[in-house]
Design a protein around this motif. Structure first.
Motif, mmCIF file in Angstrom:
data_model
loop_
_atom_site.group_PDB
_atom_site.id
_atom_site.type_symbol
_atom_site.label_atom_id
_atom_site.label_comp_id
_atom_site.label_asym_id
_atom_site.label_seq_id
_atom_site.Cartn_x
_atom_site.Cartn_y
_atom_site.Cartn_z
ATOM 1 N N ASP A 1 -28.904 -18.953 20.407
ATOM 2 C CA ASP A 1 -28.599 -17.513 20.978
ATOM 3 C C ASP A 1 -29.363 -17.555 22.476
ATOM 4 O O ASP A 1 -28.862 -17.009 23.191
ATOM 5 C CB ASP A 1 -29.526 -16.084 20.425
ATOM 6 C CG ASP A 1 -28.748 -15.844 18.979
ATOM 7 O OD1 ASP A 1 -27.603 -16.415 18.743
ATOM 8 O OD2 ASP A 1 -29.564 -15.071 18.077
ATOM 9 N N CYS B 1 -22.006 -25.067 21.286
ATOM 10 C CA CYS B 1 -21.103 -23.979 22.312
ATOM 11 C C CYS B 1 -19.931 -24.897 22.877
ATOM 12 O O CYS B 1 -18.716 -24.349 22.825
ATOM 13 C CB CYS B 1 -21.762 -23.385 23.489
ATOM 14 S SG CYS B 1 -23.033 -22.424 22.912
ATOM 15 N N ARG C 1 -25.761 -19.326 29.193
ATOM 16 C CA ARG C 1 -24.351 -19.423 29.411
ATOM 17 C C ARG C 1 -23.504 -18.549 30.249
ATOM 18 O O ARG C 1 -22.732 -18.333 30.963
ATOM 19 C CB ARG C 1 -23.533 -20.198 28.458
ATOM 20 C CG ARG C 1 -23.843 -21.750 28.089
ATOM 21 C CD ARG C 1 -23.108 -22.149 26.912
ATOM 22 N NE ARG C 1 -23.102 -23.636 26.766
ATOM 23 C CZ ARG C 1 -21.894 -24.097 26.668
ATOM 24 N NH1 ARG C 1 -20.710 -23.755 26.654
ATOM 25 N NH2 ARG C 1 -21.839 -25.559 26.792
ATOM 26 N N SER C 2 -23.982 -17.353 29.661
ATOM 27 C CA SER C 2 -23.282 -15.940 30.041
ATOM 28 C C SER C 2 -23.872 -15.416 31.425
ATOM 29 O O SER C 2 -23.188 -14.520 31.887
ATOM 30 C CB SER C 2 -23.217 -15.064 28.968
ATOM 31 O OG SER C 2 -24.570 -14.645 28.571
ATOM 32 N N ALA C 3 -25.317 -15.882 31.692
ATOM 33 C CA ALA C 3 -25.943 -15.341 32.747
ATOM 34 C C ALA C 3 -25.874 -16.531 33.838
ATOM 35 O O ALA C 3 -26.417 -17.164 33.513
ATOM 36 C CB ALA C 3 -26.970 -14.630 32.453
ATOM 37 N N PRO C 4 -25.691 -16.073 34.893
ATOM 38 C CA PRO C 4 -25.683 -17.272 35.927
ATOM 39 C C PRO C 4 -27.157 -17.409 36.411
ATOM 40 O O PRO C 4 -27.920 -16.243 36.281
ATOM 41 C CB PRO C 4 -24.854 -16.755 37.151
ATOM 42 C CG PRO C 4 -24.663 -15.216 36.978
ATOM 43 C CD PRO C 4 -24.743 -15.087 35.536
ATOM 44 N N VAL D 1 -26.489 -19.403 24.135
ATOM 45 C CA VAL D 1 -25.332 -18.578 24.809
ATOM 46 C C VAL D 1 -25.613 -17.751 25.620
ATOM 47 O O VAL D 1 -24.954 -17.525 26.875
ATOM 48 C CB VAL D 1 -24.889 -17.747 23.330
ATOM 49 C CG1 VAL D 1 -23.818 -16.911 23.465
ATOM 50 C CG2 VAL D 1 -24.263 -18.815 22.148
ATOM 51 N N ARG D 2 -26.941 -16.997 25.794
ATOM 52 C CA ARG D 2 -27.404 -15.833 26.639
ATOM 53 C C ARG D 2 -27.115 -16.748 28.128
ATOM 54 O O ARG D 2 -26.937 -16.165 29.034
ATOM 55 C CB ARG D 2 -28.759 -15.502 26.536
ATOM 56 C CG ARG D 2 -28.612 -14.168 25.466
ATOM 57 C CD ARG D 2 -30.070 -13.584 25.328
ATOM 58 N NE ARG D 2 -31.053 -14.321 25.174
ATOM 59 C CZ ARG D 2 -31.551 -14.468 23.944
ATOM 60 N NH1 ARG D 2 -30.844 -13.999 22.852
ATOM 61 N NH2 ARG D 2 -32.661 -15.225 23.661
ATOM 62 N N ALA E 1 -15.895 -24.333 22.091
ATOM 63 C CA ALA E 1 -14.834 -24.052 23.130
ATOM 64 C C ALA E 1 -13.612 -24.966 22.996
ATOM 65 O O ALA E 1 -12.233 -24.588 23.328
ATOM 66 C CB ALA E 1 -15.318 -24.434 24.450
ATOM 67 N N ASP F 1 -26.307 -26.415 22.884
ATOM 68 C CA ASP F 1 -25.471 -26.434 23.849
ATOM 69 C C ASP F 1 -24.231 -27.160 23.563
ATOM 70 O O ASP F 1 -23.193 -26.764 23.822
ATOM 71 C CB ASP F 1 -26.074 -27.085 25.260
ATOM 72 C CG ASP F 1 -25.075 -26.909 26.459
ATOM 73 O OD1 ASP F 1 -24.724 -25.695 26.847
ATOM 74 O OD2 ASP F 1 -24.813 -28.015 27.114
#
Length: 111
Positions: free
Chosen positions: A76, A53, A82-85, A79-80, A57, A50
């Motif tokens: 991975d 990431c 973080r992209s999906a609530p 990352v997944r 940023a 985390d």
């Protein structure tokens, strides 16, 4: 382009977010294209993944290379995530608004 070899600079077993951030901050700058190379790194914790990431940023001139095995898998996963609530469809919770410390104290005293 500057390459940072993580195994050499920080180690091969990265478990603590704060140590990773502290150690990597001294190696980074905003003015140079940089690559963080994970060759030889065998483990990163979820919190370190985390933090990677977060570092990406903060430093848009930074890229990653040679993540493999469990290191790549953990990165991975983060990352997944973080992209999906997060969804809690089966959670039966009530929204509570607490505006003051007294509201907070009162709320917790009733639990």
């Amino acid at each position: 382009m500057k390459t940072i070899m993580i195994y050499r600079e920080i180690g091969t077993d990265l478990r603590t977010r704060s140590f990773f951030r502290r150690d990597i901050e001294g190696l980074l700058n905003h003015d140079t294209q940089m690559v963080i190379d994970f060759s030889g790194v065998t483990f990163v914790s979820r919190s370190v993944a985390d933090e990677i990431c977060n570092v990406l940023a903060d430093y848009p001139n930074l890229s990653l290379r040679n993540m493999a095995g469990d290191v790549k898998m953990m990165y991975d996963v983060v990352v997944r995530g973080r992209s999906a609530p997060r969804r809690y469809d089966d959670l039966n919770a009530k929204h509570v608004t607490l505006r003051t410390m007294e509201d907070l104290q009162s709320f917790f005293s009733k639990l």
